[in-house]
Design an enzyme around this catalytic site. Sequence first.
Site, PDB file in Angstrom:
ATOM      1  N   SER A 154       0.845  -1.201   0.000  1.00 42.34           N
ATOM      2  CA  SER A 154       0.000   0.000   0.000  1.00 42.34           C
ATOM      3  C   SER A 154       0.875   1.244   0.000  1.00 42.34           C
ATOM      4  CB  SER A 154      -0.866   0.008   1.264  1.00 42.34           C
ATOM      5  OG  SER A 154      -1.563   1.235   1.357  1.00 42.34           O
ATOM      6  N   TYR A 164      -1.250  -0.305  10.427  1.00 42.90           N
ATOM      7  CA  TYR A 164      -1.504  -0.943   9.124  1.00 42.90           C
ATOM      8  C   TYR A 164      -0.309  -0.699   8.187  1.00 42.90           C
ATOM      9  CZ  TYR A 164      -3.426  -1.111   4.341  1.00 42.90           C
ATOM     10  OH  TYR A 164      -3.632  -1.351   2.999  1.00 42.90           O
TER      11      TYR A 164
HETATM   12  N1  LIG Z   1      -8.737   0.169  -0.888  1.00 46.15           N
HETATM   13  C1  LIG Z   1      -7.600   0.849  -0.776  1.00 46.15           C
HETATM   14  O1  LIG Z   1      -7.585   2.095  -0.780  1.00 46.15           O
HETATM   15  C2  LIG Z   1      -6.291   0.104  -0.661  1.00 46.15           C
HETATM   16  C3  LIG Z   1      -5.114   0.851  -0.821  1.00 46.15           C
HETATM   17  C4  LIG Z   1      -3.899   0.186  -0.726  1.00 46.15           C
HETATM   18  C5  LIG Z   1      -3.859  -1.171  -0.490  1.00 46.15           C
HETATM   19  N2  LIG Z   1      -5.015  -1.865  -0.328  1.00 46.15           N
HETATM   20  C6  LIG Z   1      -4.911  -3.308  -0.092  1.00 46.15           C
HETATM   21  O2  LIG Z   1      -5.632  -3.996  -1.105  1.00 46.15           O
HETATM   22  C7  LIG Z   1      -6.130  -5.240  -0.604  1.00 46.15           C
HETATM   23  C8  LIG Z   1      -7.619  -5.354  -0.858  1.00 46.15           C
HETATM   24  O3  LIG Z   1      -8.268  -4.253  -0.288  1.00 46.15           O
HETATM   25  P1  LIG Z   1      -9.820  -3.912  -0.505  1.00 46.15           P
HETATM   26  O4  LIG Z   1      -9.944  -2.444  -0.464  1.00 46.15           O
HETATM   27  O5  LIG Z   1     -10.376  -4.664  -1.656  1.00 46.15           O
HETATM   28  O6  LIG Z   1     -10.398  -4.457   0.889  1.00 46.15           O
HETATM   29  P2  LIG Z   1     -11.336  -5.699   1.291  1.00 46.15           P
HETATM   30  O7  LIG Z   1     -11.538  -5.584   2.758  1.00 46.15           O
HETATM   31  O8  LIG Z   1     -12.527  -5.734   0.398  1.00 46.15           O
HETATM   32  O9  LIG Z   1     -10.431  -6.962   0.971  1.00 46.15           O
HETATM   33  C9  LIG Z   1      -9.717  -7.700   1.936  1.00 46.15           C
HETATM   34  C10 LIG Z   1     -10.192  -9.133   1.872  1.00 46.15           C
HETATM   35  O10 LIG Z   1      -9.337  -9.940   2.705  1.00 46.15           O
HETATM   36  C11 LIG Z   1     -10.152 -10.920   3.298  1.00 46.15           C
HETATM   37  N3  LIG Z   1      -9.505 -11.444   4.498  1.00 46.15           N
HETATM   38  C12 LIG Z   1      -9.271 -10.796   5.673  1.00 46.15           C
HETATM   39  N4  LIG Z   1      -8.686 -11.630   6.539  1.00 46.15           N
HETATM   40  C13 LIG Z   1      -8.544 -12.833   5.923  1.00 46.15           C
HETATM   41  C14 LIG Z   1      -8.009 -14.072   6.311  1.00 46.15           C
HETATM   42  N5  LIG Z   1      -7.514 -14.267   7.549  1.00 46.15           N
HETATM   43  N6  LIG Z   1      -8.015 -15.094   5.411  1.00 46.15           N
HETATM   44  C15 LIG Z   1      -8.536 -14.905   4.170  1.00 46.15           C
HETATM   45  N7  LIG Z   1      -9.055 -13.748   3.743  1.00 46.15           N
HETATM   46  C16 LIG Z   1      -9.061 -12.713   4.611  1.00 46.15           C
HETATM   47  C17 LIG Z   1     -11.464 -10.202   3.622  1.00 46.15           C
HETATM   48  O11 LIG Z   1     -12.533 -11.131   3.799  1.00 46.15           O
HETATM   49  C18 LIG Z   1     -11.624  -9.334   2.387  1.00 46.15           C
HETATM   50  O12 LIG Z   1     -12.383  -9.988   1.389  1.00 46.15           O
HETATM   51  C19 LIG Z   1      -5.709  -5.275   0.872  1.00 46.15           C
HETATM   52  O13 LIG Z   1      -4.467  -5.947   0.974  1.00 46.15           O
HETATM   53  C20 LIG Z   1      -5.522  -3.805   1.206  1.00 46.15           C
HETATM   54  O14 LIG Z   1      -4.648  -3.630   2.307  1.00 46.15           O
HETATM   55  C21 LIG Z   1      -6.229  -1.264  -0.419  1.00 46.15           C
END
Ligand SMILES: NC(=O)c1ccc[n+]([C@@H]2O[C@H](COP(=O)([O-])OP(=O)(O)OC[C@H]3O[C@@H](n4cnc5c(N)ncnc54)[C@H](O)[C@@H]3O)[C@@H](O)[C@H]2O)c1
Length: 261
Positions: A154, A164
Amino acid sequence: MTFSIDQFRLDGKVAIVTGAGGRGNSIGRAYALGLAKAGAAVVVADLNDEGARNVAAEIVAAGGKALAVGVDITKPESVKAMANAAVEAFGGVDILVNNAALMAELGYLQAADIPLEQWNRIFDVNLTGALNCAQAVVPLMRKRGGGKIVNQVSGGAYPAISVYGISKLALVGLTTTLARQLGREKINVNAIAPGNTMSDAGKQLTPEDSPFVKLLEATVAMRVRGQPDELVGSLLLLCSSAGDWITGQVLHVDGGWVLRP
Ligand SMILES: NC(=O)c1ccc[n+]([C@@H]2O[C@H](COP(=O)([O-])OP(=O)(O)OC[C@H]3O[C@@H](n4cnc5c(N)ncnc54)[C@H](O)[C@@H]3O)[C@@H](O)[C@H]2O)c1
């Protein structure tokens, strides 16, 4: 070798995407759909197995190949079962996208005050979860003569504002070290660092009026906010033979937020 646009295709490849069954519009969903469009058979893996089934069904309805698997990436046995399911359904594993993480539920926890139990839980999911998945699939990639691992980090790893962020910075460390240790075995290990992405979780964490968005508006070179689909092209580069000579890198897809020389 002459360059061909077909190098971006993934026909015959098998990909696992963790965290692909999340809330409605998630980055993992966009990744799973994108890999399937490029020709890969996709294992849609998530703690939320109903969400995983929905995304897998979406891929199959569009003519792609997919399997939904419920997984807890913090549990090595569960992760091994996920890898075995991939082998059983599609014959092996070529691509692992470590996308699952805790994010929106964490907010901006401060390192000085966080209870140790909560700290450990964050690192269990965001760092050790990715290691568990890599450990389960690397032997399978070796059998195929190579593979691609992409860790979802991220832009939030860099401004030193949250626990985080520390967990994602640690995942950058895992990325570069695995890259060095697995390179000779033709296993590429890279990371994507998205900026403020409007998945449902992203919207929850950073509503339009949040101070974080104001901070971004003052610093980001281009557009501050992006959509999950805008990350998919970079993923395909890092998962396909078009990216065979790229390893140990963090690709920032964020409109010019984190600018590194
Ligand atoms: N949305 C943003 O702005 C952003 C920015 C930078 C990075 N990210 C990263 O992108 C990725 C996806 O983010 P998102 O926005 O789609 O969020 P999201 O919460 O929709 O996706 C995270 C997923 O991980 C799953 N998860 C959590 N714990 C778990 C476990 N123990 N085992 C299996 N699955 C598990 C959740 O059920 C969820 O579906 C993450 O790694 C997040 O840190 C997001």
